[in-house]
Motif scaffolding. Structure first.
Motif, PDB file in Angstrom:
ATOM      1  N   ARG A  17      18.021  -8.823  -7.409  1.00 32.73           N
ATOM      2  CA  ARG A  17      17.733  -7.536  -8.053  1.00 32.73           C
ATOM      3  C   ARG A  17      16.410  -7.056  -7.478  1.00 32.73           C
ATOM      4  NH1 ARG A  17      16.072  -5.895 -14.288  1.00 32.73           N
ATOM      5  NH2 ARG A  17      16.930  -3.783 -14.213  1.00 32.73           N
ATOM      6  N   VAL A  18      16.476  -6.019  -6.680  1.00 33.03           N
ATOM      7  CA  VAL A  18      15.299  -5.546  -5.967  1.00 33.03           C
ATOM      8  C   VAL A  18      14.682  -4.381  -6.735  1.00 33.03           C
ATOM      9  CG1 VAL A  18      14.371  -4.844  -3.746  1.00 33.03           C
ATOM     10  CG2 VAL A  18      16.467  -6.207  -3.830  1.00 33.03           C
ATOM     11  N   ILE A  19      13.388  -4.469  -6.987  1.00 36.06           N
ATOM     12  CA  ILE A  19      12.651  -3.502  -7.801  1.00 36.06           C
ATOM     13  C   ILE A  19      11.519  -2.948  -6.953  1.00 36.06           C
ATOM     14  CG2 ILE A  19      11.300  -3.181  -9.910  1.00 36.06           C
ATOM     15  CD1 ILE A  19      12.696  -5.813 -10.931  1.00 36.06           C
ATOM     16  N   ALA A  20      11.554  -1.638  -6.694  1.00 31.73           N
ATOM     17  CA  ALA A  20      10.544  -1.039  -5.815  1.00 31.73           C
ATOM     18  C   ALA A  20       9.961   0.198  -6.481  1.00 31.73           C
ATOM     19  CB  ALA A  20      11.164  -0.680  -4.461  1.00 31.73           C
ATOM     20  N   PRO A  21       8.805   0.087  -7.122  1.00 35.28           N
ATOM     21  CA  PRO A  21       8.197   1.252  -7.773  1.00 35.28           C
ATOM     22  C   PRO A  21       7.316   2.045  -6.820  1.00 35.28           C
ATOM     23  CG  PRO A  21       6.890  -0.681  -8.238  1.00 35.28           C
ATOM     24  CD  PRO A  21       8.063  -1.156  -7.395  1.00 35.28           C
ATOM     25  N   ASP A  22       7.147   3.321  -7.126  1.00 34.54           N
ATOM     26  CA  ASP A  22       5.983   4.048  -6.633  1.00 34.54           C
ATOM     27  C   ASP A  22       4.804   3.589  -7.487  1.00 34.54           C
ATOM     28  OD1 ASP A  22       7.351   5.563  -4.738  1.00 34.54           O
ATOM     29  OD2 ASP A  22       7.693   7.236  -6.108  1.00 34.54           O
ATOM     30  N   LEU A  23       3.707   3.158  -6.856  1.00 35.89           N
ATOM     31  CA  LEU A  23       2.530   2.761  -7.615  1.00 35.89           C
ATOM     32  C   LEU A  23       2.012   3.932  -8.449  1.00 35.89           C
ATOM     33  CD1 LEU A  23       0.562   0.750  -4.897  1.00 35.89           C
ATOM     34  CD2 LEU A  23       2.219  -0.107  -6.569  1.00 35.89           C
ATOM     35  N   ARG A  24       1.252   3.620  -9.475  1.00 36.68           N
ATOM     36  CA  ARG A  24       0.753   4.687 -10.352  1.00 36.68           C
ATOM     37  C   ARG A  24       0.047   5.767  -9.533  1.00 36.68           C
ATOM     38  NH1 ARG A  24      -3.414   3.901 -14.750  1.00 36.68           N
ATOM     39  NH2 ARG A  24      -2.047   2.220 -15.463  1.00 36.68           N
ATOM     40  N   GLY A  25       0.400   7.024  -9.820  1.00 31.74           N
ATOM     41  CA  GLY A  25      -0.222   8.149  -9.145  1.00 31.74           C
ATOM     42  C   GLY A  25       0.346   8.461  -7.777  1.00 31.74           C
ATOM     43  N   PHE A  26       1.190   7.594  -7.241  1.00 29.11           N
ATOM     44  CA  PHE A  26       1.756   7.788  -5.909  1.00 29.11           C
ATOM     45  C   PHE A  26       3.193   8.297  -6.015  1.00 29.11           C
ATOM     46  CE2 PHE A  26      -1.732   5.002  -5.186  1.00 29.11           C
ATOM     47  CZ  PHE A  26      -2.077   5.036  -3.844  1.00 29.11           C
ATOM     48  N   GLY A  27       3.639   9.030  -4.998  1.00 27.12           N
ATOM     49  CA  GLY A  27       5.027   9.461  -4.944  1.00 27.12           C
ATOM     50  C   GLY A  27       5.433  10.219  -6.186  1.00 27.12           C
ATOM     51  N   GLU A  28       6.560   9.787  -6.774  1.00 25.29           N
ATOM     52  CA  GLU A  28       7.087  10.451  -7.962  1.00 25.29           C
ATOM     53  C   GLU A  28       6.632   9.803  -9.266  1.00 25.29           C
ATOM     54  OE1 GLU A  28       8.789  13.307  -8.012  1.00 25.29           O
ATOM     55  OE2 GLU A  28       8.498  13.393  -5.848  1.00 25.29           O
ATOM     56  N   SER A  29       5.754   8.794  -9.192  1.00 23.87           N
ATOM     57  CA  SER A  29       5.225   8.227 -10.435  1.00 23.87           C
ATOM     58  C   SER A  29       4.234   9.197 -11.064  1.00 23.87           C
ATOM     59  CB  SER A  29       4.544   6.879 -10.169  1.00 23.87           C
ATOM     60  OG  SER A  29       5.510   5.868  -9.948  1.00 23.87           O
ATOM     61  N   GLY A  30       4.031   9.036 -12.351  1.00 20.38           N
ATOM     62  CA  GLY A  30       3.172   9.951 -13.072  1.00 20.38           C
ATOM     63  C   GLY A  30       1.727   9.870 -12.619  1.00 20.38           C
ATOM     64  N   PRO A  31       1.000  10.968 -12.731  1.00 17.30           N
ATOM     65  CA  PRO A  31      -0.424  10.965 -12.368  1.00 17.30           C
ATOM     66  C   PRO A  31      -1.223  10.122 -13.350  1.00 17.30           C
ATOM     67  CG  PRO A  31       0.163  13.032 -13.424  1.00 17.30           C
ATOM     68  CD  PRO A  31       1.452  12.284 -13.223  1.00 17.30           C
TER      69      PRO A  31
END
Length: 282
Positions: free
Chosen positions: A50-64
């Motif tokens: 199960r591969v989990i790849a977030p945008d880090l906080r503030g990056f990409g589509e993650s919230g500011p």
């Protein structure tokens, strides 16, 4: 295509790509990337993990986020994300800006991190990187961390050319697929997006202090794979060697800094056996 999900953690909503099933693998990106830097790696691992790849906080589509770009907070984001997704342990893989949070997570919470892979980054001021730093840190570290607002003012309106330079340099001139290039440019266009990205660099002294304190009171006990390419090479392995109990180092030849996109097959050839618990070849 991975499933995209919004997951609230620690007061910020993370954009998370999910694929596959099995033992969890958490992938942490760097600059100027988003979760999509892992596209090929996710495809190669999702048959057994199960591969989990977030945008880090503030990056990409993650919230500011106004704060929290230090490695310690990013590590806590990662831990909270795993909990939110119902995972009680994971292998953790970090590149560039994602390497220090991955390292601190494994050092602080060894029961949560089954295996650790870090690549193409340095860990604060730990000894071992002196040769790499003979001429000082890479030029953009100082530029990004300069007086708040300076880099943003210089780069606003020229983000595409700036991101293109990193993508070309990080693949030894080969570049990345147009769709990925466009995704990265979008993610770093506009003053707010630039400011959030540069907040990571402005937090580097705090991150370095966190790493120094952490290694003073604990050793890295989880099996760890340190991967290098150009330009970092074996410097990260040398930093880890005195503080890690179970460390394998490998330098991928003819590979630029953006390892997951430049040489994904070579990376997967190392990741698959290591994540399965087999001994990686040095």
């Amino acid at each position: 295509m991975p499933e995209l999900r919004r997951v609230p953690v620690d007061g910020v909503e993370l954009n998370v790509a999910l694929a596959g099933s099995g033992p969890a693998v958490l992938l942490l990106h760097g600059f100027p990337h988003t979760w999509e830097v892992w596209t090929d790696v996710m495809a190669g691992l999702s048959g057994r993990h199960r591969v989990i790849a977030p945008d880090l906080r503030g990056f990409g589509e993650s919230g500011p986020a106004a704060t929290g770009y230090d490695a310690g907070t990013l590590a806590e984001d990662a831990a909270a994300l795993l909990t939110a997704l119902g995972e009680d342990s994971a292998a953790v893989v970090g590149i560039d800006a994602g390497a220090a949070p991955a390292f601190l997570l494994a050092l602080r919470r060894p029961r949560l991190v089954r295996r650790l892979v870090v690549m193409e980054s340095l860990l604060g001021g730990l000894p071992g990187a002196e040769e790499f730093l003979t001429d000082g840190p890479p030029w953009w570290f100082g530029f990004h961390a300069a007086a708040p607002g300076l880099a943003e003012t210089v780069l606003e309106g020229h983000e595409a050319a700036y991101v293109d330079w990193f993508l070309s340099t990080g693949t030894l001139g080969e570049g990345v697929r147009p769709a990925l290039r466009d995704a990265f440019v979008r993610a770093y266009t506009g003053r707010p997006a630039l400011s959030r990205a540069f907040a990571y660099y402005r937090a580097l002294p705090e991150s370095a202090a966190q790493i120094e304190r952490a290694v003073a009171s604990a050793r890295l006990t989880v099996p760890t794979l340190a991967l290098g390419a150009r330009p970092v090479g074996a410097a990260l392995e040398r930093q880890l060697r005195p503080v890690a109990d179970d460390l394998t180092g490998h330098v991928i030849e003819d590979c630029g800094h953006i390892v997951p996109l430049h040489r994904p097959r070579a990376l997967l050839a190392l990741l698959r056996p290591f994540l399965a618990g087999e001994r990686a070849e040095a």
